[in-house]
Design a protein around this motif. Structure first.
Motif, short mmCIF file in Angstrom:
data_model
loop_
_atom_site.label_atom_id
_atom_site.label_comp_id
_atom_site.label_asym_id
_atom_site.label_seq_id
_atom_site.Cartn_x
_atom_site.Cartn_y
_atom_site.Cartn_z
N GLY A 242 -0.14 17.45 8.01
CA GLY A 242 0.70 16.25 8.08
C GLY A 242 0.09 14.86 8.18
N LEU A 243 -1.14 14.99 7.67
CA LEU A 243 -1.98 13.64 7.98
C LEU A 243 -1.57 12.93 6.92
CD1 LEU A 243 -4.41 12.05 9.19
CD2 LEU A 243 -5.82 13.07 7.60
N THR A 244 -0.98 11.40 7.29
CA THR A 244 -0.70 10.60 6.05
C THR A 244 -2.05 9.66 6.01
OG1 THR A 244 1.66 10.65 6.87
CG2 THR A 244 0.97 8.63 5.67
N VAL A 245 -2.04 9.37 4.50
CA VAL A 245 -3.37 8.52 4.35
C VAL A 245 -2.99 7.53 3.01
CG1 VAL A 245 -5.04 10.26 4.83
CG2 VAL A 245 -4.13 10.23 2.43
N SER B 263 -12.01 21.91 20.09
CA SER B 263 -12.71 21.11 20.86
C SER B 263 -12.14 19.65 21.13
CB SER B 263 -14.34 21.04 20.83
OG SER B 263 -14.57 20.22 19.69
N GLY B 264 -11.51 19.27 20.17
CA GLY B 264 -10.92 18.02 19.86
C GLY B 264 -11.86 16.93 19.45
N LYS B 265 -13.19 17.32 18.94
CA LYS B 265 -14.01 16.25 18.51
C LYS B 265 -13.65 16.17 17.05
CE LYS B 265 -17.76 17.39 21.75
NZ LYS B 265 -19.09 18.01 21.75
N VAL B 266 -13.04 17.08 16.18
CA VAL B 266 -12.42 16.80 14.80
C VAL B 266 -11.02 17.14 14.92
CG1 VAL B 266 -12.89 18.05 12.58
CG2 VAL B 266 -14.92 17.33 14.10
N ARG B 267 -10.35 16.31 14.04
CA ARG B 267 -9.07 16.75 13.81
C ARG B 267 -8.51 17.62 12.54
NH1 ARG B 267 -6.43 11.29 16.32
NH2 ARG B 267 -7.02 11.69 18.66
N MET C 28 1.01 -1.43 0.10
CA MET C 28 -0.05 -0.11 -0.18
C MET C 28 1.12 1.19 0.26
SD MET C 28 -3.29 1.12 0.19
CE MET C 28 -4.12 -0.06 0.68
N ARG C 29 0.49 2.24 -0.89
CA ARG C 29 1.38 3.52 -0.85
C ARG C 29 0.81 4.46 -0.05
NH1 ARG C 29 1.06 1.59 -6.14
NH2 ARG C 29 3.02 1.17 -7.24
N TYR C 30 1.37 5.42 0.33
CA TYR C 30 1.02 6.52 1.27
C TYR C 30 1.32 7.91 0.89
CZ TYR C 30 0.18 2.47 4.49
OH TYR C 30 -0.32 1.11 4.67
N THR C 31 0.81 8.77 1.28
CA THR C 31 1.01 10.10 0.99
C THR C 31 0.43 11.19 2.01
OG1 THR C 31 1.28 11.93 -0.71
CG2 THR C 31 -1.00 10.66 -0.63
N THR C 32 0.92 12.45 2.12
CA THR C 32 0.13 13.21 3.01
C THR C 32 -1.07 13.87 2.34
OG1 THR C 32 1.75 14.88 2.36
CG2 THR C 32 2.05 13.79 4.50
N LEU C 33 -2.09 14.22 2.92
CA LEU C 33 -3.38 14.92 2.54
C LEU C 33 -3.08 16.34 2.42
CD1 LEU C 33 -5.98 14.19 1.41
CD2 LEU C 33 -6.95 14.19 3.58
N GLY C 34 -2.98 16.92 1.42
CA GLY C 34 -3.19 18.37 1.37
C GLY C 34 -1.84 18.90 1.94
N ARG C 35 -2.18 20.34 2.34
CA ARG C 35 -1.37 21.01 3.15
C ARG C 35 -1.35 20.66 4.64
NH1 ARG C 35 -1.46 26.82 1.23
NH2 ARG C 35 -1.14 25.64 -0.69
#
Length: 337
Positions: free
Chosen positions: A10-13, A144-148, A1-8
């Motif tokens: 640091g989230l790797t997907v 609030s921490g409910k969404v990242r 499986m390949r990975y990359t960051t999502l947009g601008r």
């Protein structure tokens, strides 16, 4: 499986995203929970990490099924869901207003059985709500921490720009992703939307890479789609929007392109679906490709297709024959998704 960051960000997907619009048996769903759980496990075992759902999929069943399926592996999952679609009969039961988004988020958290959502997305643009209200509300969820992280779906280039500017003006968290329709029969995002995403820091999670199944070679001119096929279900739908969407995909130019895909697949010893998926994965600006299998067999076929490499001459040929193709849908109001 390949990975990359999502947009601008640091989230790797993973380069494959599991779409769950089919999970459930109501509202057009066609995947029982037992099979859905097997698909989720197979996806995570293969190294995939981003799973996408929405509060409007199968009347909320999709979120419930996904929540139960990932419960024991929650830390492995980038869990994405969406809000906008009607959740009741009242005037504030839909859209991107503060009142609706706040209720929608709490309902999604409950159905998903989690206390946070990794990627919370606006399912489509809301003309009746100031974008500043929407972005400020979403920023509150992040604080609030409910969404990242935040994203959007089916936005036009102008709507992307307006949203990012509004986030800047209100010192709010910006969008990091867009979900657009993209395939060999839907290339409308290339002119303005993909450039806007690049300029404004949005990755892309592209949906319907198989053109609603048209690119699998399943549909033929003059032949009524099988009742159990996606196009068959859409054509039989009580919703005029669903029937119109099916008719728009099953047009002559798109069926011509599907014919070329079938021929190319035969030459390469691949399935038509694998050719269509591999072409999308090769495209500049595509971060992750959403696959929406109804069965474990379809999942394995889709994942194998995404792993394929196409010869450069094949890519050039498919580019040329599909360049003027036609289903350009960039606003969720135009589709049943």
């Amino acid at each position: 499986m390949r990975y990359t960051t999502l947009g601008r960000s640091g989230l790797t997907v993973s380069r494959a995203c599991l779409g769950t619009m089919n999970f459930g048996t109501s509202g057009g769903g066609a995947c029982e929970e037992t099979e859905a759980a097997r698909i989720v496990d197979a996806f995570l075992d293969a190294g995939g990490n981003i799973i996408d759902t929405a509060d409007g999929y199968t009347g909320g069943q999709s979120e419930e099924i996904v929540g139960r399926a990932v419960k024991s592996r929650r830390d492995q999952v980038v869990l994405a869901t969406k809000a906008f679609l009607p959740q009741g009969p009242g005037p504030n039961d839909r859209g991107l207003s503060r009142i609706h988004l706040t209720k929608a988020l709490e309902s999604s958290l409950r159905r998903l059985g989690t206390d946070y959502i990794d990627l919370y997305q606006c399912h489509q643009w809301d003309d009746s709500t100031p974008i500043e209200e929407t972005m400020a509300t979403l920023d509150g969820f992040v604080r609030s921490g409910k969404v990242r992280y935040l994203g959007c779906s089916n936005f036009s280039a102008a709507q992307i720009v307006e949203s990012q500017w509004a986030a800047q003006r209100t010192n709010a968290a910006p969008f990091i992703s867009l979900q657009p329709q993209y395939s060999l029969v839907a290339r409308g995002i290339e002119a303005e939307i993909l450039p806007a995403c690049r300029r404004h820091g949005l990755g892309t999670l592209v949906w319907s890479p198989l053109g609603g199944g048209v690119l699998t070679g399943r549909y033929r001119r003059g032949v009524v789609p099988d009742a159990d096929s996606r196009m068959g279900r859409l054509k039989a739908s009580a919703l005029p929007m669903a029937r119109a969407w099916a008719d728009g995909l099953l047009n002559e130019p798109n069926l011509d392109i599907a014919g070329h895909v079938v021929e190319t697949a035969a030459e390469l010893g691949m399935t038509p679906a694998a050719v269509a998926l591999a072409w999308v994965r090769h495209r500049p600006g595509v971060t992750s490709v959403i696959i929406g299998p109804r069965t474990l067999e379809q999942f394995h076929g889709n994942l194998a297709g995404l792993a394929k490499e196409l010869p450069s001459e094949t890519i050039a040929h498919l580019d040329e024959i599909s360049r003027s193709a036609g289903t350009t849908i960039v606003n969720g109001m135009s589709t049943p998704r």
